[in-house]
Write an enzyme that holds these catalytic residues in place. Structure first.
Site, short mmCIF file in Angstrom:
data_model
loop_
_atom_site.label_atom_id
_atom_site.label_comp_id
_atom_site.label_asym_id
_atom_site.label_seq_id
_atom_site.Cartn_x
_atom_site.Cartn_y
_atom_site.Cartn_z
CB SER A 271 -43.06 -39.24 21.30
OG SER A 271 -42.34 -39.83 22.68
CG ASP B 184 -38.60 -41.84 23.69
OD1 ASP B 184 -37.50 -40.85 23.92
OD2 ASP B 184 -39.81 -40.95 23.75
CG ASP C 3 -38.68 -37.63 21.28
OD1 ASP C 3 -38.96 -39.00 21.79
OD2 ASP C 3 -39.09 -36.54 21.59
#
Length: 574
Positions: free
Chosen positions: A146, A305, A307
């Protein structure tokens, strides 16, 4: 076996390549780092794991990835043959070792004769969630950490509905993973065997097109976008991650023509070289977007972000500067626009419902109530929102309109069952177009909401306790709060205490009621002045999180209340 013995086992193994052997040798020079890498296996919980890259059982490397996937394969081996043949969808982000980890997972599954569907190149987490459903796979794997710093990577497992694996299956999977004593001994197919097996299938554009077709349905008022899309000036940064390709295509197909990508951050970069942290929650991540926004006189700045499951935004203030919005503020703007647009179009269902986490703002609750729309609170974690969506599809009790978490996660349409920053990118651009048509921007829209509903403000405080003693310190804080329940915070009486581990709430008179949510290690307090406070340990990092939500009659009052409560809460972690 002691951790020292495990370290020696790795040192003497012939399974490690030269790079990992060199890293292991360097690790041996630092006793504290060596211990941290080997004193316990990397925690696998709630169907996933996340950690620092490097050798060791408490690190992300090909062997811990094989271990997690071997556990998944053994879990799938308990299913019937037809279910196993549905296989596993696998995607990965722009981090170090992500492509390698994805292929190691596929090779581990192939050893069990389980098909894998691996994306040809990096893709967002929401597309993995979509792909599981689209391909009718039994499960999915997403290689990502993440918004963590560059030295991290992670591994998340998704269920057949596209949501993160439900508790019963996740518990079974975790049991299989933990039963594996030595990750170095896990067998995988060789590259040559994989090529002849027919079990590893490369996927890409066909799934992209199917996903983007669904993203078209996110737009509520196409006429508005057609009119204003050519005039709205939007800056978008994927922060060196996966969002660029699908985000760019999604904006174009929706009808937004004046957006520009931040060029330095449009390039996938596992070092995230232009930011300290690739986290859209952090105002510093908008540095480059703000520079470009000022040059272009942009209406709105958006960041996703690495992902592309979380989205942050910055709006232009009257003085021309930009202010980064909180996740709760973005959620409030989206809720109001979605409900108002559907009301105007006559498409707002009578059984409409919005979903949010228990640590998210109560401002969207007030907005939903004004539209006679239900608000349902769930535990932190988007899988709980996904579970509710699935329930509503089965019992037809509600129609899902929107789901969000304060940590910058949003879902508009349930063809994905996790946070989806690509959907949010398209919708927030539409919200900005709505205000632009009125000669306003999102800052003006937020001020309108505050004037109507009150000045809500929230803050999340994350306190990190690193090393082997960190987890013990966090647990001690939680246990003390449980044993010595606070009677007041910042001079305001606690009216209600909710203990989600005990699954009960207790009011100031001692009256107890049952909480209907699943058990979770969270404490929440509601005070006399309409403030709420929540405390919980992070499920993925050595952190304790403190949440505060206040309401004031003015921005100054809300700001002061927030500061007062924060000062008191910080004492808890000292």
């Amino acid at each position: 076996m002691s951790w020292e013995q495990v370290y020696e086992q790795w040192v003497n193994s012939d399974k490690l390549d030269d790079k990992m052997k060199a890293e292991l040798k360097d690790l041996g020079k630092d006793p504290e780092l060596k211990k941290d890498a080997f004193y316990k296996p990397l925690e696998f919980g709630t169907a996933g794991m996340r950690g620092i890259l490097g050798p060791g059982v408490n690190r992300m490397n090909i062997f811990t990835v094989r271990q997690a996937t071997e556990g998944l394969a053994r879990f799938m081996d308990t299913q019937d043959p037809e279910t196993r043949r549905r296989g596993v969808a696998i995607a990965y982000d722009s981090r170090h070792m992500s492509p390698e980890f994805a292929m190691e997972a596929a090779k581990t599954l192939a050893k069990h004769d389980i098909p894998a569907f691996v994306f040809e190149s990096l893709r967002p987490t929401p597309e993995l969630s979509f792909a599981v459903r689209h391909l009718q796979a039994f499960t999915g794997i997403m290689i990502t950490a993440s918004h963590n710093p560059a030295e991290y990577n992670g591994y998340k497992v998704y269920g057949e509905d596209g949501g993160q694996m439900p508790p019963e299956d996740a518990d079974a999977l975790t049991k299989f993973v933990r039963e594996i004593d030595d990750p170095l001994e896990i067998q995988v197919l060789s590259d040559e065997e994989v090529r002849h097996s027919g079990l590893v299938n490369i996927i890409g554009e066909e799934v992209d097109e199917a996903y983007l077709k669904e993203v078209k349905t996110v737009t509520i008022n196409q006429a508005l976008v057609n009119e204003m899309g050519k005039d709205l000036k939007l800056i978008y940064t994927p922060l060196h991650g996966t969002g660029k390709m699908l985000g760019e295509r999604a904006l174009k197909q929706a009808g937004f023509e004046q957006f520009k990508l931040v060029p330095e951050q449009a390039v996938a970069d596992p070092e995230f070289s232009t930011v300290k942290s690739p986290n859209p929650e952090d105002p510093a991540a908008f540095e480059y977007a703000i520079k470009l926004g000022e040059q272009e006189d942009a209406d709105l700045l958006i960041a996703t972000d690495p992902d592309a499951d979380r989205l942050g935004a910055a709006v232009r203030l009257p003085d021309g500067s930009y202010q980064v919005l909180t996740g709760n503020q973005i959620g409030a703007l989206m809720v109001r626009y979605i409900l108002e647009a559907h009301k105007q179009a006559g498409t707002l269902p009578e059984n409409a419902v919005v979903l949010k986490s228990i640590v998210s703002s109560e401002l969207p609750t007030a907005i939903a109530k004004n539209y006679r729309v239900g608000m349902v609170n769930v535990l932190t974690g988007f899988k709980f929102i996904a579970e509710k969506i699935k329930q509503y599809e089965q019992d037809h009790s509600h129609t899902f309109m929107f789901g969000f978490e304060e940590s910058y996660g949003y879902l508009i349409k349930p063809f994905v069952r996790d946070k989806d920053a690509i959907q949010a990118l398209v919708l927030l651009a539409e919200v900005a177009a709505y205000y632009k048509k009125q000669g306003q921007n999102l800052h003006d829209g937020l001020e309108e909401i505050f004037k109507e509903y009150g000045y809500y403000a929230e803050k999340t405080i994350s306190v990190t306790f690193s090393g082997t003693e960190g987890a013990e310190k966090i647990q001690a804080i939680i246990e003390k709060l449980r044993e010595e329940a606070p009677k007041e915070f910042a001079g305001s009486e606690v009216l209600l205490t909710e203990d989600y581990l005990k699954q009960e709430s207790v009011d100031a008179n001692g009256v107890t009621q049952k909480l209907l949510t699943p058990a979770a290690d969270v404490l929440k307090y509601i005070t006399l002045d309409e403030t709420w406070i929540a405390v919980r340990p992070s499920g993925t990092e050595p952190k304790i999180k403190l949440y505060i939500g206040v309401k004031g009659h003015s921005p100054e009052e809300a700001k002061q209340k927030l500061a007062d409560y924060e000062a008191e809460l910080r004492k808890i972690t000292e």
